[in-house]
Design a protein around this motif. Structure first.
Motif, PDB file in Angstrom:
ATOM      1  N   THR A  50      -7.790   9.214  -8.470  1.00 41.68           N
ATOM      2  CA  THR A  50      -6.484   9.851  -8.644  1.00 41.68           C
ATOM      3  C   THR A  50      -5.818   9.395  -9.926  1.00 41.68           C
ATOM      4  O   THR A  50      -5.284  10.209 -10.701  1.00 41.68           O
ATOM      5  CB  THR A  50      -5.576   9.524  -7.441  1.00 41.68           C
ATOM      6  OG1 THR A  50      -6.224   9.953  -6.234  1.00 41.68           O
ATOM      7  CG2 THR A  50      -4.247  10.225  -7.564  1.00 41.68           C
ATOM      8  N   ARG A  84     -12.978   0.338  -1.772  1.00 41.43           N
ATOM      9  CA  ARG A  84     -11.532   0.178  -1.896  1.00 41.43           C
ATOM     10  C   ARG A  84     -11.011   0.758  -3.216  1.00 41.43           C
ATOM     11  O   ARG A  84      -9.820   1.041  -3.345  1.00 41.43           O
ATOM     12  CB  ARG A  84     -11.163  -1.299  -1.831  1.00 41.43           C
ATOM     13  CG  ARG A  84     -10.980  -1.858  -0.435  1.00 41.43           C
ATOM     14  CD  ARG A  84      -9.645  -1.481   0.127  1.00 41.43           C
ATOM     15  NE  ARG A  84      -9.399  -2.053   1.442  1.00 41.43           N
ATOM     16  CZ  ARG A  84      -8.366  -1.746   2.199  1.00 41.43           C
ATOM     17  NH1 ARG A  84      -7.490  -0.853   1.790  1.00 41.43           N
ATOM     18  NH2 ARG A  84      -8.194  -2.304   3.373  1.00 41.43           N
ATOM     19  N   TRP A  97      -9.226   4.907  -5.001  1.00 39.95           N
ATOM     20  CA  TRP A  97      -7.962   5.408  -5.540  1.00 39.95           C
ATOM     21  C   TRP A  97      -8.048   5.699  -7.035  1.00 39.95           C
ATOM     22  O   TRP A  97      -7.216   6.441  -7.582  1.00 39.95           O
ATOM     23  CB  TRP A  97      -6.848   4.397  -5.306  1.00 39.95           C
ATOM     24  CG  TRP A  97      -7.132   3.022  -5.835  1.00 39.95           C
ATOM     25  CD1 TRP A  97      -7.662   1.982  -5.143  1.00 39.95           C
ATOM     26  CD2 TRP A  97      -6.917   2.537  -7.170  1.00 39.95           C
ATOM     27  NE1 TRP A  97      -7.792   0.875  -5.947  1.00 39.95           N
ATOM     28  CE2 TRP A  97      -7.331   1.194  -7.206  1.00 39.95           C
ATOM     29  CE3 TRP A  97      -6.403   3.106  -8.350  1.00 39.95           C
ATOM     30  CZ2 TRP A  97      -7.274   0.417  -8.346  1.00 39.95           C
ATOM     31  CZ3 TRP A  97      -6.332   2.328  -9.493  1.00 39.95           C
ATOM     32  CH2 TRP A  97      -6.770   1.002  -9.485  1.00 39.95           C
ATOM     33  N   VAL A 135       0.599   4.192  -2.708  1.00 41.00           N
ATOM     34  CA  VAL A 135       0.333   5.588  -2.324  1.00 41.00           C
ATOM     35  C   VAL A 135       1.408   6.511  -2.876  1.00 41.00           C
ATOM     36  O   VAL A 135       1.106   7.602  -3.398  1.00 41.00           O
ATOM     37  CB  VAL A 135       0.251   5.704  -0.786  1.00 41.00           C
ATOM     38  CG1 VAL A 135       0.235   7.163  -0.362  1.00 41.00           C
ATOM     39  CG2 VAL A 135      -0.996   4.996  -0.272  1.00 41.00           C
ATOM     40  N   THR A 140      -4.831  -3.199  -3.760  1.00 44.44           N
ATOM     41  CA  THR A 140      -6.271  -3.299  -3.504  1.00 44.44           C
ATOM     42  C   THR A 140      -6.710  -4.753  -3.376  1.00 44.44           C
ATOM     43  O   THR A 140      -7.477  -5.108  -2.470  1.00 44.44           O
ATOM     44  CB  THR A 140      -7.059  -2.617  -4.630  1.00 44.44           C
ATOM     45  OG1 THR A 140      -6.687  -1.227  -4.679  1.00 44.44           O
ATOM     46  CG2 THR A 140      -8.554  -2.721  -4.390  1.00 44.44           C
ATOM     47  N   THR A 180       0.830  -1.206   0.000  1.00 44.64           N
ATOM     48  CA  THR A 180       0.000   0.000   0.000  1.00 44.64           C
ATOM     49  C   THR A 180       0.862   1.253   0.000  1.00 44.64           C
ATOM     50  O   THR A 180       0.527   2.257  -0.641  1.00 44.64           O
ATOM     51  CB  THR A 180      -0.934  -0.003   1.218  1.00 44.64           C
ATOM     52  OG1 THR A 180      -1.677  -1.221   1.250  1.00 44.64           O
ATOM     53  CG2 THR A 180      -1.900   1.162   1.157  1.00 44.64           C
ATOM     54  N   SER A 195      -0.011  12.257  -9.345  1.00 39.73           N
ATOM     55  CA  SER A 195      -0.884  13.429  -9.227  1.00 39.73           C
ATOM     56  C   SER A 195      -0.098  14.731  -9.268  1.00 39.73           C
ATOM     57  O   SER A 195      -0.644  15.769  -9.653  1.00 39.73           O
ATOM     58  CB  SER A 195      -1.677  13.358  -7.919  1.00 39.73           C
ATOM     59  OG  SER A 195      -0.810  13.455  -6.806  1.00 39.73           O
ATOM     60  N   SER A 255      -1.545   0.014  -7.478  1.00 37.77           N
ATOM     61  CA  SER A 255      -2.810   0.180  -6.762  1.00 37.77           C
ATOM     62  C   SER A 255      -3.701  -1.045  -6.907  1.00 37.77           C
ATOM     63  O   SER A 255      -4.384  -1.439  -5.952  1.00 37.77           O
ATOM     64  CB  SER A 255      -3.534   1.434  -7.266  1.00 37.77           C
ATOM     65  OG  SER A 255      -2.784   2.601  -7.007  1.00 37.77           O
ATOM     66  N   GLU A 299     -13.827   6.694   2.160  1.00 34.59           N
ATOM     67  CA  GLU A 299     -12.864   5.832   2.845  1.00 34.59           C
ATOM     68  C   GLU A 299     -13.164   5.761   4.347  1.00 34.59           C
ATOM     69  O   GLU A 299     -13.028   4.699   4.965  1.00 34.59           O
ATOM     70  CB  GLU A 299     -11.442   6.357   2.618  1.00 34.59           C
ATOM     71  CG  GLU A 299     -10.357   5.673   3.439  1.00 34.59           C
ATOM     72  CD  GLU A 299     -10.251   4.180   3.216  1.00 34.59           C
ATOM     73  OE1 GLU A 299      -9.715   3.487   4.099  1.00 34.59           O
ATOM     74  OE2 GLU A 299     -10.717   3.694   2.155  1.00 34.59           O
ATOM     75  N   ARG A 330       0.851   6.879  -6.661  1.00 32.50           N
ATOM     76  CA  ARG A 330      -0.310   7.720  -6.988  1.00 32.50           C
ATOM     77  C   ARG A 330      -0.026   9.186  -6.691  1.00 32.50           C
ATOM     78  O   ARG A 330      -0.431  10.073  -7.455  1.00 32.50           O
ATOM     79  CB  ARG A 330      -1.541   7.247  -6.202  1.00 32.50           C
ATOM     80  CG  ARG A 330      -2.096   5.919  -6.649  1.00 32.50           C
ATOM     81  CD  ARG A 330      -3.542   5.743  -6.196  1.00 32.50           C
ATOM     82  NE  ARG A 330      -3.696   5.826  -4.758  1.00 32.50           N
ATOM     83  CZ  ARG A 330      -3.706   4.770  -3.952  1.00 32.50           C
ATOM     84  NH1 ARG A 330      -3.561   3.547  -4.464  1.00 32.50           N
ATOM     85  NH2 ARG A 330      -3.873   4.908  -2.661  1.00 32.50           N
ATOM     86  N   THR A 331       0.667   9.455  -5.578  1.00 31.78           N
ATOM     87  CA  THR A 331       0.948  10.849  -5.232  1.00 31.78           C
ATOM     88  C   THR A 331       1.901  11.490  -6.229  1.00 31.78           C
ATOM     89  O   THR A 331       1.693  12.636  -6.661  1.00 31.78           O
ATOM     90  CB  THR A 331       1.552  10.916  -3.817  1.00 31.78           C
ATOM     91  OG1 THR A 331       0.694  10.247  -2.890  1.00 31.78           O
ATOM     92  CG2 THR A 331       1.720  12.349  -3.380  1.00 31.78           C
TER      93      THR A 331
END
Length: 757
Positions: A692, A686, A689, A613, A639, A609, A620, A635, A715, A616-617
């Protein structure tokens, strides 16, 4: 209230399988009743005055007396009137004279009559239930007797340590003298010299046996307080378990042993109540049988119960008296009232003012929401030029409180349903008796915070609209910061207001999470860390608070200046990863302690995870097809892994060969469909995400921050659903192991076979 409901409400939840199955026996009696009604062709009609006449006649019966002054006046039954014969079947231990290992069997003497097969089934089941209850009670009594022996050894060591710490020179032959038959539960007041102790050996004409110090040579201290430094020393084998004979050791040892006595006394009370309730249940069910069948079988069966181990054993009552006497003397300085308040906490009473203020705050929240909507509509703020600026700056400041209020509301719902379905959440979390918050208290906190938040939002809108307050823009920007400071001050307030015991409990768990893995991981610790994994956006909003007010951007309402720095982007990732990293460290601590080998997989789940994260960050922040593919792939893996763990491991569902297909053997909720709905919702939520990775946040009709807030709320809702089923599974595990009392670490360790000195 009917006895069946009263019986169920007073059960120890974790022992419910060991109680007599009263409802099932009632079902068997109903079958007997239905058969007898069918066999009855016509029932005689009683005159209307028969009931009143019977009551009137009963008023003229002779008074039997409170002390049975007339003796047993019941007529003796002839052998022809006997309905059942109860015999004790001897087991292997009985040959050696152990009368406690009996199993009982009832012989029904009227089986040849019509409907006799129904009554045979009833008595067979009745015997099964009684043997189960009797066997469980005997097993638990043997268990508490062994625990009492261990507490005796611990008390020997504690008393010796008290003497050694308070008077290190008290090593005279008198103190080490052992009187034949002495029992080291009597202590005398410590004095400065052994001569004074010799004078106090006889007080008020009573001889007091002195405790021996020799026990300190055969035990080691375990009372070292758990701290990060102590953990590091134990890792490198620098922590010694030898006595230093200081007051800190004595204080820690006394605190642990005091808690052990409290838990032991609670277990004894559970056992005493267990024996009483079951005896009462058997009495009730036999009286129902006599009433339905018009027979007189209860006397013989209840006589057997009176002679059984369940009724005759007095070990529990004696242990309760001894534990209370020892607790009063050694932990409360002879203050019995204080000791009983600790050992027998009063039931928590529902306060009507809590209900009143919950309704008051809820009504105020609705009124403030209506006022905000009216102001926005009348001023047409959604189409104003400052809309974007407001959403970029003020909205993140207040959405933090929205996330917190939503989490409190979900937790209040959890507490309500845990209470309704008798999930012992207070025991599972380890709350001090009587301090756990009910759902109304949690609602009070949530609605109270919502009133403050909505009032702050409305004040910001009004201050910006009022021409007289235009020169105080910097002051209006400080309203959210004032709310944060107020909440933090309440959280750390040392005074006994706003549920101090719960606030302290929360702060301790929070400290354990921050210092992971230097503390032993308990369920409240990793449960709180899991809550933070669902509050990533709240933590990021806290980061924005530091940026917005720390850099002075609030003076000109410009929240984009600090966001453009590389430090902010790096901290944005670290803040999101931190809760998952805490869970990884907690999993490693539990793995190394050897409690659960599956924690290695659990740690890998959280690490996957973290990777997702971070991906994804970064996507973005920088965009790009390659980053999008990496973020999507990581992801998807995280998931699938997390969803499987939620449903199979944390909830204990998807068991193929269970009594409830694809669920588990034991379920608390009455409808199985709820579990399947919860599993589907968990999978759907779930996938939040995806907003994003697929850039759902960039929409024309909804601001990006509003979309992020909606996803964060989804969430939090998923976590609220997870909380209920996670604790339900934990509760059922406790039920399966009959674990109803906390296990408290004892302050002293000793070699096996140590005897009282």
């Amino acid at each position: 209230m009917k006895f069946g409901k009263e019986f169920a409400s007073q059960m120890v939840p974790e022992w419910q399988e060991a109680y007599m199955n009263y409802n099932y026996l009632k079902t068997l009696l109903k079958e007997i009743l239905i058969f007898r009604r069918r066999m009855t062709t016509s029932a005689p009609v009683k005159p209307r005055h028969s009931a009143s006449l019977k009551r009137r006649v009963s008023l003229f019966r002779a008074f039997s007396g409170l002390t049975s002054r007339y003796g047993n006046t019941s007529p003796k039954k002839d052998k022809e009137d006997e309905v059942i014969l109860v015999s004790a079947m001897q087991e292997a231990d009985e040959e050696q004279g152990d009368q406690d290992s009996r199993s009982y069997q009832t012989i029904f003497l009227r089986s040849s009559k019509d409907g006799g097969e129904f009554e045979l089934v009833f008595f067979k089941r009745l015997d099964h239930e009684f043997n189960k209850v009797n066997s469980f009670y005997k097993e638990k009594v043997e268990e508490v007797v062994k625990e009492a022996e261990e507490l005796n050894i611990q008390m020997d060591a504690l008393i010796a340590l008290r003497i050694k710490v308070n008077d290190p020179y008290a090593v005279s032959p008198f103190i080490n003298q052992k009187t034949p038959g002495s029992y080291p539960l009597e202590t005398i007041k410590e004095s400065e010299t052994s001569e004074e102790k010799q004078e106090e050996r006889s007080v008020d004409g009573k001889e007091y046996n002195m405790a021996s110090l020799e026990v300190l040579n055969q035990v080691k201290i375990n009372a070292t307080k758990e701290t990060p430094v102590a953990t590091m020393k134990s890792v490198f084998h620098l922590l010694k378990s030898d006595f230093n004979f200081n007051k800190n050791e004595l204080k820690e040892a006394q605190g642990k042993l005091k808690q052990a006595f409290i838990e032991f006394h609670e277990k004894l009370r559970f056992l005493k109540n267990y024996a009483f309730l079951n005896q009462l249940a058997f009495s009730k069910i036999m009286k129902k049988y006599d009433k339905i069948t018009s027979r007189n079988a209860s006397d013989a069966y209840l006589q057997m119960i009176e002679e059984s181990y369940l009724s005759q054993s007095d070990e529990v009552a004696k242990l309760i008296d001894r534990v209370e006497a020892a607790f009063v003397k050694h932990f409360c300085n002879g203050n019995r009232h204080q000791a009983m308040d600790t050992l027998r906490p009063k039931a928590k009473r529902e306060k009507h003012r809590v209900t009143f203020f919950v309704g008051c705050f809820f009504g105020c929240s609705l009124a403030l929401m209506v006022a905000i909507i009216v102001v926005i509509h009348n001023r047409d703020l959604l189409n104003s030029e400052g809309r974007t600026l407001y959403m970029d700056t003020i909205f993140p400041l207040y959405s933090l409180f929205g996330f917190l209020v939503l989490h409190l509301l979900m937790y209040a719902g959890n507490v309500y349903y845990w209470t309704r379905y008798r999930v012992n959440y207070s025991f599972i979390f380890g709350y001090k008796a009587g301090t756990e918050l009910g759902f109304k208290e949690v609602l009070l906190l949530g609605t109270g915070l919502s009133v403050l938040t909505l009032a702050g939002i409305l004040s910001n809108l009004e201050m910006q609209m009022d021409q007289r307050t235009q020169s105080y823009k910097a002051l209006t920007e400080l309203v959210p910061l004032g709310l944060v400071i107020f909440v933090l001050l309440i959280a750390i307030c040392p005074f006994n207001i706003v549920y101090r015991a719960n606030r302290y409990f929360l702060l301790v768990c929070l400290w354990h999470c921050i210092c992971a893995p230097f503390y032993t991981v308990t369920l409240p610790d990793f449960f709180l860390a899991d809550q933070f994994t669902s509050q990533v956006q709240l933590l990021r909003n806290l980061q924005f608070y530091v940026c917005y007010y720390g850099w002075g951007d609030y003076k000109k309402r410009d929240g984009e200046a600090c966001k453009k720095s590389d430090v902010y982007d790096i901290m944005y990732i670290i803040i999101a990863v931190l809760p998952y990293w805490i869970r990884v460290l907690q999993c490693l601590r539990r793995l190394f302690e050897g409690h659960d080998s599956t924690q290695a997989l659990n740690g890998i789940k959280y690490f996957s995870t973290i990777v997702a994260v971070v991906a994804r960050t970064i996507h973005s922040q920088k965009k790009g097809i390659t980053l999008q593919i990496i973020a999507g792939a990581t992801s998807v893996f995280a998931t699938i892994f997390s969803t499987y763990w939620d449903i199979v491991k944390d909830w204990g569902l998807l068991c193929r060969n269970s009594e409830n297909p694809w669920l588990r053997d034991k379920l608390i909720l009455p409808k199985r469909s709820i579990y399947f709905i919860a599993m589907v919702l968990n999978v759907i939520l779930r996938l939040a995400w995806m907003q994003t990775v697929l850039n759902f946040t960039d929409t024309a009709f909804l601001h990006r921050n509003a979309m992020i807030a909606i996803v964060a709320c989804l969430e939090i809702i998923r976590r609220g659903i997870w909380n209920f089923f996670r604790l339900e599974n934990e509760h059922l595990n406790n039920v399966g192991k009959f674990r109803a009392v906390k296990s408290v670490p004892l302050p002293f360790s000793h070699e096996d076979g140590i005897k009282h000195l």
